[in-house]
Design a protein around this motif. Structure first.
Motif, short mmCIF file in Angstrom:
data_model
loop_
_atom_site.label_atom_id
_atom_site.label_comp_id
_atom_site.label_asym_id
_atom_site.label_seq_id
_atom_site.Cartn_x
_atom_site.Cartn_y
_atom_site.Cartn_z
N ASN A 37 -10.34 -5.65 -0.99
CA ASN A 37 -9.21 -4.78 -0.67
C ASN A 37 -7.90 -5.36 -1.19
O ASN A 37 -7.52 -6.47 -0.82
CB ASN A 37 -9.11 -4.61 0.85
CG ASN A 37 -10.39 -4.07 1.45
OD1 ASN A 37 -10.59 -2.87 1.56
ND2 ASN A 37 -11.30 -4.98 1.83
N GLY B 265 -5.53 -5.50 1.95
CA GLY B 265 -6.36 -5.79 3.12
C GLY B 265 -5.82 -6.87 4.03
O GLY B 265 -6.60 -7.49 4.77
N ARG C 194 -13.73 -9.20 7.99
CA ARG C 194 -12.63 -9.06 7.04
C ARG C 194 -12.03 -10.46 6.90
O ARG C 194 -11.54 -11.04 7.87
CB ARG C 194 -11.59 -8.06 7.53
CG ARG C 194 -10.23 -8.12 6.79
CD ARG C 194 -10.31 -7.75 5.32
NE ARG C 194 -10.85 -6.43 5.09
CZ ARG C 194 -10.12 -5.30 5.17
NH1 ARG C 194 -8.84 -5.36 5.45
NH2 ARG C 194 -10.69 -4.13 4.93
N SER D 9 0.83 -1.20 0.00
CA SER D 9 0.00 0.00 0.00
C SER D 9 0.87 1.26 0.00
O SER D 9 1.84 1.35 0.74
CB SER D 9 -0.89 0.02 1.24
OG SER D 9 -1.51 1.28 1.39
N GLU E 35 -16.85 -5.00 -0.01
CA GLU E 35 -15.71 -4.47 -0.75
C GLU E 35 -14.65 -5.57 -0.87
O GLU E 35 -14.67 -6.56 -0.15
CB GLU E 35 -15.09 -3.26 -0.04
CG GLU E 35 -16.00 -2.05 0.03
CD GLU E 35 -15.33 -0.84 0.66
OE1 GLU E 35 -14.09 -0.82 0.75
OE2 GLU E 35 -16.05 0.10 1.05
N SER F 214 -10.75 4.49 0.84
CA SER F 214 -10.41 3.33 1.67
C SER F 214 -10.57 3.71 3.13
O SER F 214 -10.67 4.89 3.47
CB SER F 214 -8.96 2.87 1.40
OG SER F 214 -8.04 3.89 1.76
N SER G 95 -9.47 -1.27 -6.30
CA SER G 95 -9.42 0.11 -5.81
C SER G 95 -10.43 1.01 -6.50
O SER G 95 -10.44 2.23 -6.25
CB SER G 95 -8.00 0.68 -6.02
OG SER G 95 -7.03 -0.11 -5.37
#
Length: 366
Positions: free
Chosen positions: A325, A328, A242, A56, A323, A168, A119
């Motif tokens: 990611n 993530g 998640r 990231s 979502e 994000s 994204s």
């Protein structure tokens, strides 16, 4: 095995991945700073056999400024801390940078096209929906408050989630509801003068002028609007998951619980108990949810990991993906079979996972 990372050298993400590589008995990865890549437009030539992790670019103000400057094609000043600005330009800058990284050679552990799709919320939603993966219904494109209200009226929806197309960490997200002439929005956005900021406290707006201001300032960078999905709860807290899928397998799970519609942990929310959620959902529903996460990852062949945000509906009747990611996998202290997310990715590589072998045509959602 040779490894390299494009990332922010002092960021904990790079540190945790490096530690996992060393625990596996491998040489430390070479780190190519995002600032250097963006400043020079040059990535050192990498050996074709080097595995390259693209980390990231977040949590670095200068990297953010450079992304927005490259993406907009004009001089750009640094954003104030927490300021929400220029996400479309930053996304365009990321596309430019990923092209340069791909040209540097090596075996990319995340394909640039996959990072860009994850994204881009409208594009990702369309991909998943087309594959038959459960997602909340979405409105046609809206660009400001007036078009949002018109589209909601046309659809007959009174509650939606308004998301920046390229945002994000819940930055700029609004849980928006209408009831006759009354409106309300829960969001971490704070208005300050002619700017908006991502605050770590979720607040409620019930005056239309403030909500209009927020949506109109987010609109030029792109919006994605989904019908409100009523989340399951335990006790007095709603929850979602998640799920980090590594080499096609859902492995690491975190339950995120909140008393507000926003469950992101950095907003002061709490981790929940995975066994308790699994028991509440039941084994059949839990297995179906994990299968959905695996199907999501299959839409991104050749990419080693993806973070899937999955919601169970109130009553545990079904589930949907909120979502996906690209970055993530930062789940500190969450272990699966004794491995954290970074250990598990390194283990997949040592067992033979390769983007060359994995990146073949796979029916998305199958």
């Amino acid at each position: 095995m040779r490894l390299a990372v494009v990332g922010n050298p002092d960021n904990r993400r790079v540190t945790l991945f490096t530690e996992a590589v060393l625990r596996a008995g491998l040489p430390a990865p070479a780190v190519h700073p995002w600032r250097a890549v963006l400043s020079s437009g040059f990535v050192p030539a990498l050996d074709p056999g080097t595995f390259v992790r693209i980390e990231s670019p977040g949590e670095d103000a200068e990297v953010d400024r450079l992304l927005r400057e490259i993406g907009s094609g004009r001089p750009t000043v640094a954003a104030e801390h927490g300021e929400i600005v220029g996400s479309a330009a930053a996304f365009a800058g990321l596309r430019w940078a990923l092209d340069r990284i791909a040209a540097g050679g090596g075996l990319l552990l995340s394909r640039p096209a996959d990072i860009l799709t994850m994204s881009d919320k409208p594009r990702c939603h369309a991909l998943l929906s087309g594959a038959g993966i459960p997602v909340p219904p979405a409105l046609p494109p809206v660009h400001d408050y007036a078009s949002l209200r018109a589209a909601m009226a046309d659809a007959g929806w009174s509650r939606v989630f308004v998301k920046p197309a390229h945002g994000s960490s819940a930055s700029g997200v609004l849980a928006f509801a209408t009831a006759g002439r009354r409106v309300a929005a829960a969001t971490s956005v704070e208005i300050s003068g002619d700017k908006i900021f991502n605050n770590l406290r979720v607040r409620r707006y019930d005056d239309e002028a403030s909500i209009r201001t927020i949506v109109d300032r987010l609109g030029p960078d792109g919006l994605h609007v989904e019908r409100w999905f009523p989340k399951a709860s335990l006790g007095d807290r709603v929850l979602d998951l998640r799920v980090v899928v590594i080499a096609g397998e859902p492995r690491h799970v975190v339950v995120r619980t909140s008393r507000s519609p926003m469950t992101n942990l950095h907003l002061g929310n709490a981790r929940g108990d995975v066994p308790a959620v699994r028991a509440a959902a039941g084994e059949r529903a839990w297995a179906a949810a994990m299968e959905t996460c695996a199907r999501v990852a299959a839409c991104f062949p050749g990419t080693l990991h993806a973070g899937v945000d999955l919601m169970f509906r109130a009553g545990w009747r079904d589930h949907a993906v909120a979502e996906v990611n690209a970055f993530g996998d930062l789940l500190p202290r969450v272990l699966a079979d004794g491995l954290d997310t970074y250990d598990a990715q390194v283990a997949a590589l040592t067992r033979g996972w390769s983007p060359v072998r994995e990146g073949v045509a796979v029916p998305c959602g199958s």
